[in-house]
Design a protein around this motif. Structure first.
Motif, short mmCIF file in Angstrom:
data_model
loop_
_atom_site.label_atom_id
_atom_site.label_comp_id
_atom_site.label_asym_id
_atom_site.label_seq_id
_atom_site.Cartn_x
_atom_site.Cartn_y
_atom_site.Cartn_z
N PHE A 124 9.31 8.75 0.75
CA PHE A 124 8.86 9.60 1.84
C PHE A 124 7.57 10.29 1.43
CE2 PHE A 124 13.39 9.14 2.39
CZ PHE A 124 13.51 8.90 3.75
N GLY A 125 6.84 10.78 2.43
CA GLY A 125 5.59 11.48 2.16
C GLY A 125 4.99 11.99 3.45
N ALA A 126 3.68 12.20 3.44
CA ALA A 126 2.99 12.71 4.62
C ALA A 126 3.02 11.70 5.77
CB ALA A 126 1.55 13.06 4.27
N ARG A 127 2.94 10.42 5.43
CA ARG A 127 2.92 9.38 6.46
C ARG A 127 4.30 9.11 7.04
NH1 ARG A 127 -2.32 7.62 7.95
NH2 ARG A 127 -3.62 8.04 6.15
N ASP A 134 0.84 -1.21 0.00
CA ASP A 134 0.00 0.00 0.00
C ASP A 134 0.87 1.25 0.00
OD1 ASP A 134 -2.12 1.69 0.09
OD2 ASP A 134 -2.83 1.11 2.06
N LYS A 135 0.65 2.11 -0.99
CA LYS A 135 1.45 3.34 -1.12
C LYS A 135 1.17 4.35 -0.01
CE LYS A 135 1.28 3.22 -6.17
NZ LYS A 135 0.85 3.97 -7.35
N LYS A 136 -0.03 4.28 0.56
CA LYS A 136 -0.44 5.33 1.51
C LYS A 136 -0.12 5.03 2.98
CE LYS A 136 -4.13 7.21 -1.33
NZ LYS A 136 -5.53 7.61 -1.37
N THR A 137 0.39 3.84 3.27
CA THR A 137 0.69 3.50 4.66
C THR A 137 2.18 3.68 4.95
OG1 THR A 137 1.05 1.17 4.15
CG2 THR A 137 -1.18 1.81 4.81
N LYS A 138 2.50 3.81 6.23
CA LYS A 138 3.89 3.98 6.66
C LYS A 138 4.72 2.76 6.26
CE LYS A 138 6.69 5.18 10.66
NZ LYS A 138 6.71 5.48 12.09
N ARG A 139 4.16 1.57 6.46
CA ARG A 139 4.86 0.32 6.13
C ARG A 139 5.13 0.23 4.63
NH1 ARG A 139 8.37 -2.09 8.42
NH2 ARG A 139 7.24 -1.58 10.29
N GLY A 140 4.17 0.68 3.84
CA GLY A 140 4.34 0.69 2.38
C GLY A 140 5.42 1.66 1.94
#
Length: 45
Positions: A18-21, A5-11
């Motif tokens: 890097f990103g918001a998560r 999953d691109k949107k989770t921290k583990r992903g």
């Protein structure tokens, strides 16, 4: 909701992005940079 999953921290960790998560951790300036070595104490005589 896992490694793919691109949107989770583990992903983000799995992809190495890097990103918001998972924001980048900024390095704190070291003590040596705060105190300039070039300016030496003036000795009063």
């Amino acid at each position: 909701m896992g490694k793919g999953d691109k949107k989770t921290k583990r992903g983000k960790i799995n992809r190495g992005t890097f990103g918001a998560r998972r924001p980048r951790i900024k390095k704190k300036p070291s003590i040596e940079t705060k105190i300039s070595v070039d300016k030496k104490a003036i000795v009063k005589q």
